[in-house]
Design a protein around this motif. Structure first.
Motif, PDB file in Angstrom:
ATOM      1  N   VAL A  24       0.854  -1.186   0.000  1.00 14.96           N
ATOM      2  CA  VAL A  24       0.000   0.000   0.000  1.00 14.96           C
ATOM      3  C   VAL A  24       0.894   1.241   0.000  1.00 14.96           C
ATOM      4  N   ASP A  25       0.488   2.240  -0.754  1.00 20.17           N
ATOM      5  CA  ASP A  25       1.201   3.515  -0.777  1.00 20.17           C
ATOM      6  C   ASP A  25       0.854   4.280   0.498  1.00 20.17           C
ATOM      7  N   VAL A  26       1.715   4.164   1.512  1.00 16.77           N
ATOM      8  CA  VAL A  26       1.410   4.783   2.805  1.00 16.77           C
ATOM      9  C   VAL A  26       1.694   6.280   2.825  1.00 16.77           C
ATOM     10  N   GLU A  27       2.152   6.828   1.703  1.00 13.06           N
ATOM     11  CA  GLU A  27       2.238   8.279   1.590  1.00 13.06           C
ATOM     12  C   GLU A  27       0.908   8.852   1.103  1.00 13.06           C
ATOM     13  N   ARG A  28       0.226   8.122   0.219  1.00 13.28           N
ATOM     14  CA  ARG A  28      -1.118   8.547  -0.219  1.00 13.28           C
ATOM     15  C   ARG A  28      -2.153   8.184   0.830  1.00 13.28           C
ATOM     16  N   TYR A  29      -2.109   6.956   1.340  1.00 13.05           N
ATOM     17  CA  TYR A  29      -3.068   6.490   2.336  1.00 13.05           C
ATOM     18  C   TYR A  29      -2.400   6.618   3.699  1.00 13.05           C
ATOM     19  N   ARG A  30      -2.707   7.690   4.395  1.00 11.61           N
ATOM     20  CA  ARG A  30      -1.978   8.081   5.601  1.00 11.61           C
ATOM     21  C   ARG A  30      -2.933   8.700   6.607  1.00 11.61           C
ATOM     22  N   LEU A  31      -2.418   8.903   7.808  1.00  7.43           N
ATOM     23  CA  LEU A  31      -3.183   9.611   8.818  1.00  7.43           C
ATOM     24  C   LEU A  31      -3.361  11.070   8.403  1.00  7.43           C
ATOM     25  N   PRO A  32      -4.474  11.693   8.768  1.00  6.29           N
ATOM     26  CA  PRO A  32      -4.663  13.103   8.414  1.00  6.29           C
ATOM     27  C   PRO A  32      -3.692  14.002   9.174  1.00  6.29           C
ATOM     28  N   ASP A  33      -3.257  15.062   8.512  1.00  8.03           N
ATOM     29  CA  ASP A  33      -2.447  16.082   9.181  1.00  8.03           C
ATOM     30  C   ASP A  33      -3.318  16.833  10.185  1.00  8.03           C
ATOM     31  N   PRO A  34      -2.706  17.546  11.136  1.00  6.27           N
ATOM     32  CA  PRO A  34      -3.509  18.322  12.099  1.00  6.27           C
ATOM     33  C   PRO A  34      -4.476  19.278  11.394  1.00  6.27           C
ATOM     34  N   GLY A  35      -5.720  19.178  11.732  1.00  2.79           N
ATOM     35  CA  GLY A  35      -6.747  20.038  11.157  1.00  2.79           C
ATOM     36  C   GLY A  35      -7.261  19.587   9.803  1.00  2.79           C
ATOM     37  N   GLU A  36      -6.603  18.611   9.169  1.00  3.39           N
ATOM     38  CA  GLU A  36      -7.008  18.199   7.826  1.00  3.39           C
ATOM     39  C   GLU A  36      -8.361  17.509   7.830  1.00  3.39           C
ATOM     40  N   ARG A  37      -8.590  16.648   8.798  1.00  5.22           N
ATOM     41  CA  ARG A  37      -9.865  15.917   8.852  1.00  5.22           C
ATOM     42  C   ARG A  37     -11.038  16.893   8.939  1.00  5.22           C
ATOM     43  N   GLU A  38     -10.902  17.897   9.777  1.00  2.25           N
ATOM     44  CA  GLU A  38     -11.972  18.879   9.938  1.00  2.25           C
ATOM     45  C   GLU A  38     -12.198  19.668   8.644  1.00  2.25           C
ATOM     46  N   ARG A  39     -11.117  20.036   7.969  1.00  4.67           N
ATOM     47  CA  ARG A  39     -11.254  20.771   6.710  1.00  4.67           C
ATOM     48  C   ARG A  39     -11.939  19.922   5.642  1.00  4.67           C
ATOM     49  N   LEU A  40     -11.558  18.655   5.570  1.00  2.07           N
ATOM     50  CA  LEU A  40     -12.161  17.771   4.578  1.00  2.07           C
ATOM     51  C   LEU A  40     -13.650  17.580   4.852  1.00  2.07           C
ATOM     52  N   GLU A  62      -8.757  10.949   0.403  1.00  2.00           N
ATOM     53  CA  GLU A  62      -9.275  12.027   1.253  1.00  2.00           C
ATOM     54  C   GLU A  62     -10.482  11.557   2.056  1.00  2.00           C
ATOM     55  N   LEU A  63     -11.328  10.738   1.445  1.00  2.00           N
ATOM     56  CA  LEU A  63     -12.493  10.228   2.171  1.00  2.00           C
ATOM     57  C   LEU A  63     -12.073   9.340   3.340  1.00  2.00           C
ATOM     58  N   TYR A  64     -11.040   8.531   3.133  1.00  2.00           N
ATOM     59  CA  TYR A  64     -10.534   7.733   4.249  1.00  2.00           C
ATOM     60  C   TYR A  64     -10.134   8.639   5.418  1.00  2.00           C
ATOM     61  N   ARG A  65      -9.479   9.747   5.106  1.00  2.00           N
ATOM     62  CA  ARG A  65      -8.988  10.633   6.170  1.00  2.00           C
ATOM     63  C   ARG A  65     -10.122  11.431   6.824  1.00  2.00           C
ATOM     64  N   ALA A  66     -11.243  11.557   6.119  1.00  2.00           N
ATOM     65  CA  ALA A  66     -12.367  12.319   6.658  1.00  2.00           C
ATOM     66  C   ALA A  66     -13.361  11.455   7.423  1.00  2.00           C
ATOM     67  N   ALA A  67     -13.433  10.166   7.082  1.00  2.00           N
ATOM     68  CA  ALA A  67     -14.462   9.282   7.648  1.00  2.00           C
ATOM     69  C   ALA A  67     -14.090   8.808   9.048  1.00  2.00           C
ATOM     70  N   ASP A  68     -14.997   8.012   9.635  1.00  2.00           N
ATOM     71  CA  ASP A  68     -14.810   7.540  11.006  1.00  2.00           C
ATOM     72  C   ASP A  68     -14.586   6.037  11.104  1.00  2.00           C
ATOM     73  N   VAL A  69     -15.293   5.264  10.283  1.00  2.00           N
ATOM     74  CA  VAL A  69     -15.213   3.798  10.331  1.00  2.00           C
ATOM     75  C   VAL A  69     -15.301   3.285   8.896  1.00  2.00           C
ATOM     76  N   PHE A  70     -14.625   2.176   8.630  1.00  2.00           N
ATOM     77  CA  PHE A  70     -14.706   1.537   7.321  1.00  2.00           C
ATOM     78  C   PHE A  70     -15.453   0.223   7.470  1.00  2.00           C
ATOM     79  N   LEU A  71     -16.470   0.022   6.636  1.00  2.00           N
ATOM     80  CA  LEU A  71     -17.304  -1.188   6.695  1.00  2.00           C
ATOM     81  C   LEU A  71     -17.277  -1.879   5.348  1.00  2.00           C
TER      82      LEU A  71
END
Length: 229
Positions: free
Chosen positions: A39-55, A122-131
């Motif tokens: 997996v590309d862990v640079e593309r699929y990564r934890l959100p930066d500070p404040g990024e989740r809220e902005r998204l 971006e949706l991964y970083r904005a969402a809460d749970v993956f189902l």
């Protein structure tokens, strides 16, 4: 068969026990190694500070938890179970569905269709749970992407998932509406969700990155070359 011995595989990479058993029967002399997809862990990564809220603000999402599904909108992927769970959790959570196909709209289900990988990240970083209550898969790449992005994951039970599970980060359930709800509901709590997401991300970073996958392949090649000498 009648194949020359030099044409037979000396090493086989598999993703799960089901394929391992099949390959062991077909090629008993070959070296079998389980290596997850990278997996590309640079593309699929934890959100930066404040990024989740902005998204979330850009998406028009409110504070209700967002449960994300990514995959083809077909029965094999469990989309009918996602919609059933969504109907039962209306008012408590909203569901976001990404992928090709058609489903009937529902009040708490946002259908986004097919999106570019960068947008899905971006949706991964904005969402809460993956189902993803899918059936008969090895270990879906979208699950690894979600984990790398810090999302706790809920899957339908499948013995092939066992090597990939991490305590709290990935939870499995019987492929039934009520069982999935019972597994999913605790993750709607923000503290549980954050703890579980961190566990999922740690597992992905340690085991699923392209560099980890590449090193595992290189070790296999080196072992096979050494065995030939």
């Amino acid at each position: 068969g009648d194949e020359d011995e030099d044409d037979a595989a000396e090493g086989i990479v598999v993703l799960n026990d089901k394929v391992w058993k099949e390959m062991a029967a077909l090629a008993p002399e070959a070296k079998l190694v389980r290596i997850p997809n990278g997996v590309d862990v640079e593309r699929y990564r934890l959100p930066d500070p404040g990024e989740r809220e902005r998204l979330r603000k850009a998406l028009g999402w409110d504070e209700r938890p967002r449960v994300l599904f990514v995959g083809r909108l077909v029965r094999k992927k469990g989309i009918e179970l996602v919609l059933s769970v969504a109907a039962r959790l209306a008012g408590r959570a909203c569901f976001v569905v990404v992928g090709p196909g058609h489903i009937e709209p529902a009040s708490n289900v946002q259908v986004l269709g097919t999106l570019a990988p960068s947008r899905v990240a971006e949706l991964y970083r904005a969402a809460d749970v993956f189902l993803l209550p899918s059936r008969g898969e090895g270990f879906p790449l979208v699950v690894q992407e979600a984990m790398a992005s810090g999302l706790p994951v809920v899957l339908a039970d499948d013995p092939s998932y066992a090597p990939y599970l991490v305590k709290d980060g990935v939870r499995t359930s019987a492929p039934e509406t009520q069982a999935l709800i019972q597994t999913l509901e605790p993750l709607l709590d923000s503290e549980v969700r954050q703890f579980s997401g961190a566990a999922a991300a740690g597992k992905a970073q340690a085991d699923f990155s392209w560099s980890v996958a590449a090193q595992a392949h290189l070790r296999l090649y080196a072992e096979l070359r050494a065995a030939r000498r």
